[in-house]
Design a protein around this motif. Sequence first.
Motif, PDB file in Angstrom:
ATOM      1  N   ARG A  53       0.852  -1.200   0.000  1.00 38.50           N
ATOM      2  CA  ARG A  53       0.000   0.000   0.000  1.00 38.50           C
ATOM      3  C   ARG A  53       0.864   1.217   0.000  1.00 38.50           C
ATOM      4  O   ARG A  53       2.004   1.175   0.435  1.00 38.50           O
ATOM      5  N   PRO A 148      20.524 -10.359  -1.055  1.00 40.51           N
ATOM      6  CA  PRO A 148      20.281 -10.579   0.385  1.00 40.51           C
ATOM      7  C   PRO A 148      21.563 -10.824   1.193  1.00 40.51           C
ATOM      8  O   PRO A 148      21.560 -10.764   2.410  1.00 40.51           O
ATOM      9  N   ASP A 149      22.649 -11.066   0.542  1.00 44.97           N
ATOM     10  CA  ASP A 149      23.955 -11.319   1.184  1.00 44.97           C
ATOM     11  C   ASP A 149      23.881 -12.206   2.430  1.00 44.97           C
ATOM     12  O   ASP A 149      24.381 -11.866   3.500  1.00 44.97           O
ATOM     13  N   SER A 186       8.302  -3.319   3.528  1.00 48.60           N
ATOM     14  CA  SER A 186       7.686  -4.385   2.722  1.00 48.60           C
ATOM     15  C   SER A 186       7.303  -5.562   3.612  1.00 48.60           C
ATOM     16  O   SER A 186       6.209  -6.125   3.468  1.00 48.60           O
ATOM     17  N   ARG A 206      16.751  -8.336  11.777  1.00 43.93           N
ATOM     18  CA  ARG A 206      18.091  -7.831  12.107  1.00 43.93           C
ATOM     19  C   ARG A 206      17.960  -6.533  12.899  1.00 43.93           C
ATOM     20  O   ARG A 206      18.564  -6.368  13.946  1.00 43.93           O
ATOM     21  N   THR A 207      17.149  -5.608  12.387  1.00 41.82           N
ATOM     22  CA  THR A 207      16.951  -4.329  13.090  1.00 41.82           C
ATOM     23  C   THR A 207      15.455  -4.079  13.231  1.00 41.82           C
ATOM     24  O   THR A 207      14.743  -4.057  12.230  1.00 41.82           O
TER      25      THR A 207
HETATM   26  O1  N01 Z   1      13.407  -2.600   2.523  1.00 39.45           O
HETATM   27  P1  N01 Z   1      14.204  -2.083   3.811  1.00 39.45           P
HETATM   28  P2  N01 Z   1      11.845  -2.576   2.216  1.00 39.45           P
HETATM   29  N1  N01 Z   1      20.047 -10.349   6.773  1.00 39.45           N
HETATM   30  O2  N01 Z   1      15.571  -1.825   3.340  1.00 39.45           O
HETATM   31  C1  N01 Z   1      16.750  -6.520   6.401  1.00 39.45           C
HETATM   32  C2  N01 Z   1       9.747   1.931   0.472  1.00 39.45           C
HETATM   33  N2  N01 Z   1       8.529   1.227   0.623  1.00 39.45           N
HETATM   34  O3  N01 Z   1      11.613  -3.227   0.935  1.00 39.45           O
HETATM   35  O4  N01 Z   1      17.567  -2.793   8.864  1.00 39.45           O
HETATM   36  C3  N01 Z   1      18.984 -10.051   7.510  1.00 39.45           C
HETATM   37  O5  N01 Z   1      13.479  -1.002   4.488  1.00 39.45           O
HETATM   38  C4  N01 Z   1      17.003  -5.145   6.861  1.00 39.45           C
HETATM   39  O6  N01 Z   1      17.664  -5.139   8.099  1.00 39.45           O
HETATM   40  P3  N01 Z   1      18.565  -3.850   8.521  1.00 39.45           P
HETATM   41  C5  N01 Z   1      10.077   2.609   1.759  1.00 39.45           C
HETATM   42  O7  N01 Z   1      10.708   3.818   1.518  1.00 39.45           O
HETATM   43  C6  N01 Z   1       7.414   1.946   0.660  1.00 39.45           C
HETATM   44  O8  N01 Z   1      11.067  -3.049   3.369  1.00 39.45           O
HETATM   45  O9  N01 Z   1      19.380  -3.502   7.315  1.00 39.45           O
HETATM   46  N3  N01 Z   1      18.199  -9.014   7.298  1.00 39.45           N
HETATM   47  C7  N01 Z   1      15.579  -4.620   6.917  1.00 39.45           C
HETATM   48  O10 N01 Z   1      14.922  -5.031   8.061  1.00 39.45           O
HETATM   49  C8  N01 Z   1      10.991   1.612   2.392  1.00 39.45           C
HETATM   50  O11 N01 Z   1      11.822   2.115   3.396  1.00 39.45           O
HETATM   51  C9  N01 Z   1       6.240   1.345   0.849  1.00 39.45           C
HETATM   52  O12 N01 Z   1      19.362  -4.327   9.657  1.00 39.45           O
HETATM   53  C10 N01 Z   1      18.507  -8.236   6.268  1.00 39.45           C
HETATM   54  C11 N01 Z   1      14.952  -5.289   5.715  1.00 39.45           C
HETATM   55  O13 N01 Z   1      15.741  -6.425   5.425  1.00 39.45           O
HETATM   56  C12 N01 Z   1      11.740   1.111   1.188  1.00 39.45           C
HETATM   57  O14 N01 Z   1      10.775   1.026   0.186  1.00 39.45           O
HETATM   58  C13 N01 Z   1       6.174  -0.010   1.015  1.00 39.45           C
HETATM   59  C14 N01 Z   1      19.598  -8.487   5.436  1.00 39.45           C
HETATM   60  C15 N01 Z   1      14.953  -4.406   4.497  1.00 39.45           C
HETATM   61  O15 N01 Z   1      14.143  -3.318   4.753  1.00 39.45           O
HETATM   62  C16 N01 Z   1      12.394  -0.203   1.361  1.00 39.45           C
HETATM   63  O16 N01 Z   1      11.547  -1.069   2.091  1.00 39.45           O
HETATM   64  C17 N01 Z   1       7.325  -0.752   0.982  1.00 39.45           C
HETATM   65  C18 N01 Z   1      20.388  -9.619   5.726  1.00 39.45           C
HETATM   66  N4  N01 Z   1      21.442  -9.935   4.993  1.00 39.45           N
HETATM   67  C19 N01 Z   1       8.507  -0.122   0.786  1.00 39.45           C
HETATM   68  N5  N01 Z   1      19.655  -7.536   4.491  1.00 39.45           N
HETATM   69  C20 N01 Z   1       5.042   2.197   0.874  1.00 39.45           C
HETATM   70  O17 N01 Z   1       4.988   3.383   0.768  1.00 39.45           O
HETATM   71  C21 N01 Z   1      18.613  -6.709   4.737  1.00 39.45           C
HETATM   72  N6  N01 Z   1      17.930  -7.132   5.806  1.00 39.45           N
HETATM   73  C22 N01 Z   1       3.899   1.490   1.046  1.00 39.45           C
END
Ligand code: N01
Length: 854
Positions: A53, A148-149, A186, A206-207
């Motif tokens: 959304r 995803p490393d 997401s 992770r966070t």
């Molecule tokens: O990606 P993210 P997203 N091992 O980078 C974790 C926009 N958006 O797709 O925080 C384990 O925010 C990572 O952990 P950390 C919006 O701007 C908008 O969710 O790096 N975990 C984190 O928790 C958003 O901010 C909308 O420690 C690993 C997650 O994966 C941006 O897109 C909706 C990892 C990644 O979260 C991105 O969102 C959705 C590993 N090796 C998105 N690597 C709307 O407006 C990464 N992670 C609706």
Amino acid sequence: MAEKDVDVVVVGAGFAGMYLLHELRKQGFSSRVLEAGDDVGGTWYWNRYPGARCDIATTDYQYTWDPELLDEWQWSEKHAAQPEILRYAQYVAKKHDLYSGIDFEVRVDKAAWDDSAKKWTIHTSTGETITCRHYVMATGCLSVPKDPDIPGTDRFKGNVYVTGRWPHEGVDFTGQRVAVIGTGSSAIQSMPHIASQAKQLVVFQRTPNFSMPAFNGPQPPGRVARLKADRVAYQNEARMSPTGVPMEMATVSALAVSREEAFAMLEKSWRKGELLQIGATFTDVGINRAANEVVCDFMRSKIHEVVKDPETAETLSPRGHAYGTKRPCMDTNYFEVFNMPHVRLVDIRKKPITSITETGIDFDGESIEFDSIVYATGFDAMTGAIVNVDITGKNGLTLKKKWENGPLTYLGLTTVGFPNFYMITGPGSPSVLSNMMVSIEQHVEWIRDALVDMRDKGFETIEPTAAAEEDWRVHCTDCADITLFQDTNSWYMGANVPGKPRVLLPYIGGVGRYRRICTEAMQRGFLGFELQGNGKQQLNPGPVRLMQPDVEMMLDVMATLELPPIEAMSPAEARGFMDASATMRAPGPDVGEIVDGTFPGADGDLEYRVYRPASAGPHPVVVYYHGGGWVLGSHTSDDPLCRDLCKRADVMIISVNYRHAPEARFPAAVDDAWAALQWVAKNASAFGGKPDQIAVAGWSAGGNLAAVVAQMARDNGGPKLKGQLLLTPVTDGSRQSASYIENGEGYVLTKNVMEWFWNHYASAEDRKSVKASPLLAPSLANLPPAMIVTGQFDPLRDEGNAYAHALADAGVPVKRLQARGHIHTSITMVDMLPSGQSVRAHMASGLREFFAGN
Ligand code: N01
């Protein structure tokens, strides 16, 4: 047959590419739009995971360039789901016949600038070669999923899903054992849907992230009514706002109210269900760690209210980063998921994943088997999609090489060495820190207007200058430096992609401000650009006037208050006004001790205030003269600055009063300033000061007095001063320099106010005296070392600089600091304008140097 040579190639058919295509056609430019997907929609085409959304309300996240759409398209919800937004994009594409101008399922692999033809050559995945005059990347900021490393990702034999590349037919998780890796937006949006179907769900975090409920439902009637009542006013408000969404702005610091009041205010913001409102509850959430912590506490308390198991609640509570420095999320029942018996949370900081296996995930000595793994691990944000294309500019320079230490752009739109190359919502623009629709439209319109202007004037190429690009880099850094962003590992900082340079990618100075800067650059003949064509050249190096972001915000607030001009007041009224303003300012840091008293002035007793450091004395002594144009102020009116200097420099500051005009005109203030210096020199030891280590300092008119008494001390056999620190000093009342014209209006100290001060203080004849205008002294030799600080946007800037140059010419050691983006008053605003901190740190080290080695 598609054209092989066009005016413009656009990469991407999301909302940016679609609007640009429409505008290019309208202006009669030929174009090709190349899109990797098989339909329009960009991010809303790719991100089809369940629960996707928009976090910005639909009242604000829609095109404004086709006003009919407002009536034609009815959004079903406040926060529209992905399918509805995609349908909207398709509707607009059909309505405006955009499909016919887009090549789908075509990727751009390579683009190279041909400097002899002054054109780009584009190579596509279908083997086609296209040439074009202008090349635009409308590729979106979050379009390249990051690797995803995690070890073993290619081993898993079950189903693998990536949120940013979700299957078009959807996924049914019913009865499955599912792992979700990642807890960003997401994951937070999709998790409740996955949990409702799965037999077992394990979330690898992770966070932890801050998230608030969207309170989704119908469009908010208040916003819709405002939009419908005056569409243009509403949209203009969005365009000139900090984030691209019309919103109530904060007026109070989180630290100026009790915790109960703060939480009550945050609760009100929370109830609005708007992503940006929580952060806008207080003025200082983005810049002050303690203020930010109030918001963090509130958000954490909300998690603990929902999640029943306290340990799980705590694991889900972010502790390591300031609110807003990682993108906060909006959810529908995210935290509730963790109350479901079949859902487990694994904190991988405590229990790291060792490997993905053929059947599941190994972590911390445990192995769990899964049917499906969902990677919600984010994107190579903002630069990924741009540098993924092999782009070569002038002299064989690739963009990847140029940006190896971080992206360099001018206005986030263009980059040196790559003529006729543009990015929409690129790094160095507000982009992901804004309502994307507003930012997309602004960039499309800027590019359109630039192309039309060039065509009208017969120019073929446009390229930013190296100086403009460097100014923009510095300005972006200035803006980032006052925020809390840099302390957090976020994708905003490039920190989520191993090896990516660490730099705040978006511009954080605000949407409205950024728009003003871009518009000014274009209206003033393409400031910062070189245009060429048909034997003509137009080079306009600028500068775009870039004020420190917090200073500009303060000026904006002051403008809304419609304060009366000082020069229209009587001195008594102006003094009352200044006293009232002082009660609203931050107090400045604590010092060891403050003592008030009186000293014999030239014509009776006057007050002083001593600021003693907390360290053991005796201390060097600085006699300080306050600002206020010889008419306003007192020994306590620069209290926060005196505290700050005392603490930072570890010196004793004695702020002395002097008689004020018009009751006591020139040279009364000088006589008192001189009496004060002599008295301090005599009594320094009694205060715990070092009698042989005395310097003078002053701000504005006080800087004038400090400079004058330094000359008097030289000419009258002492006291021997160790230095003079002059902050935006008045040095020559006999004429007005160029900075009076440049900065005469709009920066608090105006030309008129300065004239009002002078008229009260000294006659035209008196202004020629060296005791009023120290710059006019026949010799400046043998004066104590000086540090002179001027503000870029200060009418007095050139006077301060002239005095610094004249001192240096006379052989006096001088340190000169022109405070970038500052006005006459801003450097003194301790704890209110963070951008002044580094200037005051320099001033303090200047003071320390005066006394070093003694
Ligand atoms: O990606 P993210 P997203 N091992 O980078 C974790 C926009 N958006 O797709 O925080 C384990 O925010 C990572 O952990 P950390 C919006 O701007 C908008 O969710 O790096 N975990 C984190 O928790 C958003 O901010 C909308 O420690 C690993 C997650 O994966 C941006 O897109 C909706 C990892 C990644 O979260 C991105 O969102 C959705 C590993 N090796 C998105 N690597 C709307 O407006 C990464 N992670 C609706």
